[in-house]
Design a protein around this motif. Sequence first.
Motif, PDB file in Angstrom:
ATOM      1  N   GLN A  24      86.194  77.488  63.150  1.00 31.99           N
ATOM      2  CA  GLN A  24      85.746  77.232  64.669  1.00 31.99           C
ATOM      3  C   GLN A  24      86.417  76.042  65.314  1.00 31.99           C
ATOM      4  OE1 GLN A  24      81.444  77.637  64.690  1.00 31.99           O
ATOM      5  NE2 GLN A  24      81.681  79.800  65.220  1.00 31.99           N
ATOM      6  N   SER A  25      86.240  75.046  64.480  1.00 33.87           N
ATOM      7  CA  SER A  25      86.825  73.636  64.867  1.00 33.87           C
ATOM      8  C   SER A  25      88.262  73.635  64.876  1.00 33.87           C
ATOM      9  CB  SER A  25      86.397  72.366  63.496  1.00 33.87           C
ATOM     10  OG  SER A  25      86.824  71.306  64.019  1.00 33.87           O
ATOM     11  N   GLN A  26      88.958  74.142  63.787  1.00 38.69           N
ATOM     12  CA  GLN A  26      90.391  74.427  63.851  1.00 38.69           C
ATOM     13  C   GLN A  26      91.000  75.446  65.128  1.00 38.69           C
ATOM     14  OE1 GLN A  26      92.459  75.292  60.305  1.00 38.69           O
ATOM     15  NE2 GLN A  26      91.304  73.841  58.951  1.00 38.69           N
ATOM     16  N   VAL A  27      90.111  76.252  65.407  1.00 40.37           N
ATOM     17  CA  VAL A  27      90.622  77.025  66.587  1.00 40.37           C
ATOM     18  C   VAL A  27      90.246  76.496  67.868  1.00 40.37           C
ATOM     19  CG1 VAL A  27      89.864  79.039  68.086  1.00 40.37           C
ATOM     20  CG2 VAL A  27      90.026  79.379  65.334  1.00 40.37           C
ATOM     21  N   ARG A  28      89.274  75.541  68.035  1.00 40.85           N
ATOM     22  CA  ARG A  28      89.048  74.628  69.275  1.00 40.85           C
ATOM     23  C   ARG A  28      90.140  73.785  69.298  1.00 40.85           C
ATOM     24  NH1 ARG A  28      83.609  75.134  68.279  1.00 40.85           N
ATOM     25  NH2 ARG A  28      83.520  73.431  66.591  1.00 40.85           N
ATOM     26  N   CYS A  29      90.632  73.326  68.211  1.00 39.75           N
ATOM     27  CA  CYS A  29      91.973  72.287  68.339  1.00 39.75           C
ATOM     28  C   CYS A  29      93.125  72.869  68.452  1.00 39.75           C
ATOM     29  CB  CYS A  29      91.653  71.349  67.198  1.00 39.75           C
ATOM     30  SG  CYS A  29      90.065  70.393  67.167  1.00 39.75           S
ATOM     31  N   GLY A  30      93.244  73.993  68.400  1.00 39.43           N
ATOM     32  CA  GLY A  30      94.609  74.581  68.505  1.00 39.43           C
ATOM     33  C   GLY A  30      95.407  74.461  66.966  1.00 39.43           C
ATOM     34  N   LEU A  31      94.537  74.374  65.898  1.00 37.09           N
ATOM     35  CA  LEU A  31      95.201  74.315  64.753  1.00 37.09           C
ATOM     36  C   LEU A  31      95.528  75.557  63.958  1.00 37.09           C
ATOM     37  CD1 LEU A  31      93.345  71.093  63.317  1.00 37.09           C
ATOM     38  CD2 LEU A  31      95.704  71.210  64.266  1.00 37.09           C
ATOM     39  N   THR A  32      94.659  76.679  64.530  1.00 34.67           N
ATOM     40  CA  THR A  32      95.125  77.840  63.824  1.00 34.67           C
ATOM     41  C   THR A  32      94.840  79.031  64.930  1.00 34.67           C
ATOM     42  OG1 THR A  32      94.456  79.457  61.991  1.00 34.67           O
ATOM     43  CG2 THR A  32      92.677  78.378  63.202  1.00 34.67           C
ATOM     44  N   THR A  33      95.627  80.192  64.962  1.00 37.77           N
ATOM     45  CA  THR A  33      95.318  81.181  65.688  1.00 37.77           C
ATOM     46  C   THR A  33      95.002  82.394  64.896  1.00 37.77           C
ATOM     47  OG1 THR A  33      97.861  81.769  65.316  1.00 37.77           O
ATOM     48  CG2 THR A  33      96.892  80.533  67.236  1.00 37.77           C
ATOM     49  N   LEU A  34      94.895  82.222  63.449  1.00 34.09           N
ATOM     50  CA  LEU A  34      94.513  83.326  62.732  1.00 34.09           C
ATOM     51  C   LEU A  34      92.930  83.698  62.747  1.00 34.09           C
ATOM     52  CD1 LEU A  34      95.777  81.970  59.413  1.00 34.09           C
ATOM     53  CD2 LEU A  34      96.705  83.738  60.748  1.00 34.09           C
ATOM     54  N   GLY A  35      92.623  85.068  62.557  1.00 33.02           N
ATOM     55  CA  GLY A  35      91.314  85.404  62.512  1.00 33.02           C
ATOM     56  C   GLY A  35      90.481  84.772  61.525  1.00 33.02           C
ATOM     57  N   LEU A  36      89.364  84.703  61.439  1.00 31.95           N
ATOM     58  CA  LEU A  36      88.274  84.315  60.432  1.00 31.95           C
ATOM     59  C   LEU A  36      88.757  84.738  59.020  1.00 31.95           C
ATOM     60  CD1 LEU A  36      86.156  82.434  59.513  1.00 31.95           C
ATOM     61  CD2 LEU A  36      84.702  84.071  60.153  1.00 31.95           C
ATOM     62  N   ALA A  37      88.797  86.318  59.150  1.00 30.71           N
ATOM     63  CA  ALA A  37      89.281  86.735  57.575  1.00 30.71           C
ATOM     64  C   ALA A  37      90.596  86.407  56.982  1.00 30.71           C
ATOM     65  CB  ALA A  37      89.186  88.058  57.706  1.00 30.71           C
ATOM     66  N   SER A  38      91.573  86.205  58.008  1.00 31.57           N
ATOM     67  CA  SER A  38      92.891  85.860  57.467  1.00 31.57           C
ATOM     68  C   SER A  38      93.051  84.320  57.248  1.00 31.57           C
ATOM     69  CB  SER A  38      93.718  86.420  58.555  1.00 31.57           C
ATOM     70  OG  SER A  38      93.899  87.575  58.906  1.00 31.57           O
ATOM     71  N   TRP A  39      92.170  83.661  57.932  1.00 26.15           N
ATOM     72  CA  TRP A  39      92.200  82.146  57.726  1.00 26.15           C
ATOM     73  C   TRP A  39      91.448  81.853  56.371  1.00 26.15           C
ATOM     74  CZ3 TRP A  39      87.898  78.793  57.402  1.00 26.15           C
ATOM     75  CH2 TRP A  39      88.249  77.394  57.443  1.00 26.15           C
ATOM     76  N   TYR A  40      90.510  82.585  56.278  1.00 27.57           N
ATOM     77  CA  TYR A  40      89.495  82.072  54.963  1.00 27.57           C
ATOM     78  C   TYR A  40      90.168  82.665  53.711  1.00 27.57           C
ATOM     79  CZ  TYR A  40      85.547  81.769  51.857  1.00 27.57           C
ATOM     80  OH  TYR A  40      84.846  81.518  50.771  1.00 27.57           O
ATOM     81  N   ALA A  41      90.901  83.743  53.758  1.00 28.97           N
ATOM     82  CA  ALA A  41      91.451  84.541  52.389  1.00 28.97           C
ATOM     83  C   ALA A  41      92.032  83.570  51.401  1.00 28.97           C
ATOM     84  CB  ALA A  41      92.232  85.890  52.848  1.00 28.97           C
TER      85      ALA A  41
END
Length: 69
Positions: A24-41
């Motif tokens: 969530q922090s990375q999404v807010r800061c614009g550091l990722t556009t991946l969904g949670l599953a894709s980011w965490y895998a």
Amino acid sequence: MPISAYYPGGRRIEVPPEAVKEWQSQVRCGLTTLGLASWYAPLEKNPPKAFSTTVPDIDDLATAGSLVA
């Protein structure tokens, strides 16, 4: 309690709350556009075998564009 995260194809993985907060922090800061599953895998010790990404090269895109036109 783990959070269920879903891949576009419908597969599900469990993500710990600490990882969800980091995502969530990375999404807010614009550091990722991946969904949670894709980011965490990639962070998992044993990511799902069906998970892979490919990037088409410019020749593939040009061929696909000529088929559409």
